[in-house]
Design an enzyme around this catalytic site. Structure first.
Site, PDB file in Angstrom:
ATOM      1  N   THR A   1      -3.409   5.689  -3.741  1.00 57.84           N
ATOM      2  CA  THR A   1      -2.230   6.324  -3.119  1.00 57.84           C
ATOM      3  C   THR A   1      -0.962   6.031  -3.910  1.00 57.84           C
ATOM      4  O   THR A   1      -0.047   6.836  -3.924  1.00 57.84           O
ATOM      5  CB  THR A   1      -2.046   5.822  -1.675  1.00 57.84           C
ATOM      6  OG1 THR A   1      -2.153   4.399  -1.664  1.00 57.84           O
ATOM      7  CG2 THR A   1      -3.098   6.395  -0.769  1.00 57.84           C
ATOM      8  N   THR A   2      -0.916   4.866  -4.569  1.00 58.97           N
ATOM      9  CA  THR A   2       0.275   4.530  -5.363  1.00 58.97           C
ATOM     10  C   THR A   2       0.247   5.286  -6.693  1.00 58.97           C
ATOM     11  O   THR A   2       1.242   5.896  -7.082  1.00 58.97           O
ATOM     12  CB  THR A   2       0.323   3.010  -5.629  1.00 58.97           C
ATOM     13  OG1 THR A   2       0.168   2.335  -4.378  1.00 58.97           O
ATOM     14  CG2 THR A   2       1.621   2.601  -6.245  1.00 58.97           C
TER      15      THR A   2
ATOM     16  N   ASP B   1       0.861  -1.185   0.000  1.00 60.14           N
ATOM     17  CA  ASP B   1       0.000   0.000   0.000  1.00 60.14           C
ATOM     18  C   ASP B   1       0.897   1.235   0.000  1.00 60.14           C
ATOM     19  O   ASP B   1       1.668   1.447   0.933  1.00 60.14           O
ATOM     20  CB  ASP B   1      -0.888  -0.035   1.259  1.00 60.14           C
ATOM     21  CG  ASP B   1      -1.773   1.192   1.375  1.00 60.14           C
ATOM     22  OD1 ASP B   1      -1.746   2.012   0.451  1.00 60.14           O
ATOM     23  OD2 ASP B   1      -2.490   1.329   2.379  1.00 60.14           O
TER      24      ASP B   1
ATOM     25  N   ASP C   1      -9.225   0.188   2.210  1.00 60.19           N
ATOM     26  CA  ASP C   1      -9.304   0.613   0.811  1.00 60.19           C
ATOM     27  C   ASP C   1     -10.616   0.160   0.180  1.00 60.19           C
ATOM     28  O   ASP C   1     -11.282   0.913  -0.523  1.00 60.19           O
ATOM     29  CB  ASP C   1      -8.119   0.043   0.003  1.00 60.19           C
ATOM     30  CG  ASP C   1      -6.823   0.774   0.330  1.00 60.19           C
ATOM     31  OD1 ASP C   1      -6.899   1.728   1.118  1.00 60.19           O
ATOM     32  OD2 ASP C   1      -5.760   0.400  -0.185  1.00 60.19           O
TER      33      ASP C   1
END
Length: 557
Positions: A97-98, A64, A396
């Site tokens: 987020t990545t 994550d 998530d």
């Protein structure tokens, strides 16, 4: 030394480091690229894991983006702001987020060639801003489709595409159902306004041991507590629940209170007063005949005695957040004083209260609620590390469900949305006037970094696959063609059923490109940090006086 009313000043001394102009911009771009490279392998279903060790010796294993960057220690200010955007993304929409880091790194990398060509940063910035507006508009108009949030199968498919890249993908059916049930439970609709507060009302309880398949979402709340007295009931059906936020103990006087006894009877009188006080507050409770009493504070032994006699089960020192969750689940109101209890404060919406022992721990289950607006997700798994990773994945998944419920539009995943935006921006660039055209076109190419990274991560031929995908998007009507993250082949995302919420995509583009703009704006970094070596020399020469000065002066952050 600053006076109380004076403004803070930036003093440039001999040991202040200062960098200016293009050198700073290139440095910032390099730092951003480095952060993006760390995270790059964490995108897609074939994402690699990172193993991080914190200073305390604990380990974190995750793919994550946000969790990784939270643990990384960096010195460079530009890298710090890159890490910050991942946190912003996580707080806003909880997913992507990545992607946001990878896209921001690529956006900055595209600007590098223009800086070497002596193009002014403000020109690049205005072109980027224009491209961002266009990208957001095109995404809404050309790429997104509406979704029926009441269709359970569709919702499960959407959550599945989010979980597909995570560790939990092996149990994706179970996980999707749990996430969807949890979000549906905490959903509140009032006057056309939707409120879905997952952070506060959907708690994840991790219990090591057992198998992943035993995980479930409770129609109610579970807390890690046992009853306070062994004679209290451990199972009650349809309990009347009273929630308190006060002590059931004798109020001790403040610290300055002192008692003087002149005769022996005084001492016993003080004890009697204590007993009377506790008896009174217990009577306030008993007259409402609750079956279960839960308080955030303590319960004294004497109070326990009165409650046991009245056949009331009690649990003490429950977290405030847990108490609020129980209140939402069973329709009770948290009461602050015993003499203010009203009949309507008592919760009757719960079907079963039971204490269960799992391993060595006791857990209180308040479940089978009629219309709970709060819930607990019980996760079981092999070890602590596994459970921590599964918890991050669940967060998530729940965020995805929440985003779709609030804004029911979807964009094709697997890099298809980015590829289409890249094509549309490329066409748009032809109508852009003057020098702005080049950064505009470069940003269009930057969007291709997402499909490119997906192809790289599953080990396929990058150039061949990307060219084929570009050719596919060049024909009209192929909006949803993207990369299959497992095989690296190009495929229609409608067939695979891989969709992402529109709100996540919009937030990703906004956060990434605005951060790139912000970092390009910087042309001067002044760090006023003193060098450690020079400080050590000073302290050696005038040891004692220096110590006194340090104690007297306020510490700098």
């Amino acid at each position: 030394m600053m006076g109380p009313g004076s403004a803070p000043m930036l003093v440039l001394s001999a040991n202040t480091k200062r960098e200016q102009g293009k050198k700073v911009q290139i440095g910032n771009i390099q730092a951003a690229k480095t952060v993006a490279d760390v995270i790059r392998t964490c995108l897609g279903p074939k994402a690699m894991f990172k193993m991080l060790m914190d200073p305390m010796g604990g380990i974190v294993m995750t793919n994550d983006g946000n969790a990784i960057l939270r643990e990384i220690q960096v010195q460079h200010p530009a890298a710090k702001s890159m890490i910050e955007i991942s946190r912003t993304q996580d707080e806003e929409v909880g997913d992507g987020t990545t992607s946001v880091i990878v896209l921001a790194g690529e956006t900055l990398a595209c600007a590098e060639q223009f800086l070497y060509q002596q193009m002014h940063p403000t020109v690049i910035i205005s072109a980027y801003r224009q491209a961002l507006e266009e990208a957001s508009k095109l995404l809404k108009e050309k790429c997104c489709i509406p979704v029926d949030i009441n269709n359970r199968d569709e919702m499960i498919k959407i959550i599945k595409s989010c979980i597909g890249t995570k560790f939990i993908s092996k149990w994706s059916d179970l996980a999707c159902n749990i996430a969807l049930d949890a979000v549906s439970t905490v959903k509140l609709e009032e006057n056309g306004h939707k409120e879905i507060d997952i952070k506060r009302y959907a708690r994840i309880e991790k219990i090591p041991g057992g198998s992943m398949e035993e995980s479930q979402v409770l129609r109610g709340v579970m807390i890690n507590k046992d009853v306070v007295h062994p004679r209290m009931k451990r199972r009650i059906e349809n309990p009347k629940i009273l929630l308190l936020d006060c002590n059931l103990e004798y109020k001790k006087g403040e610290s300055q209170t002192s008692l003087e006894f002149t005769k022996e009877t005084d001492f016993s009188r003080v004890l009697e007063l204590e007993e009377e006080y506790i008896k009174n507050i217990c009577e306030d409770i008993i007259k409402f005949k609750p079956d279960l009493l839960i308080t955030e504070k303590g319960i004294s032994d004497l109070a326990q005695h009165f409650l046991v006699k009245a056949n009331i089960t009690a649990i003490r020192r429950v977290r405030k957040s847990d108490n609020n969750r129980i209140a939402r689940a069973c329709g009770a109101t948290v009461v602050n004083r015993t003499d203010e209890i009203k009949q309507e404060d008592i919760g009757i919406g719960c079907g079963l209260f039971e204490i269960r022992k799992i391993g060595d721990e006791y857990y209180a289950y308040i479940e089978e609620c009629k219309s709970p607006k709060a819930c607990t997700i019980v996760l079981r798994g092999a070890s602590k590390d596994v459970l921590n990773e599964v918890e991050r994945n669940f967060q998530d998944a729940m965020n995805v469900a929440r985003n779709v419920m609030i804004e029911p539009y979807l964009v094709p995943g697997g890099g298809a949305g980015e590829m289409e935006i890249a094509k549309l921006l490329e066409e748009k660039a032809k109508s852009v006037q003057g020098i702005h055209q080049w950064p505009f076109r470069a940003l269009a190419r930057a969007f291709e970094v997402i499909p490119r990274t997906l192809i790289q991560n599953c080990g396929a031929n990058v150039i061949r696959t990307l060219t084929a995908l570009r050719a596919k998007h060049a024909q009209d009507g192929n909006v949803s063609w993207g990369v299959d993250g497992h095989t690296g082949e190009i495929i229609d995302m409608k067939q695979l059923g891989i969709w992402e919420p529109l709100s996540v995509k919009l937030q990703t583009y906004k956060t990434a490109i605005e951060t790139a703009i912000l970092l390009l704006r910087i042309d001067d970094i002044v760090s006023g940090a003193k060098k450690a070596s020079s400080l050590n020399e000073k302290s050696d020469t005038n040891g004692q006086s220096n110590k006194k000065e340090e104690e007297a002066a306020p510490k700098e952050e």
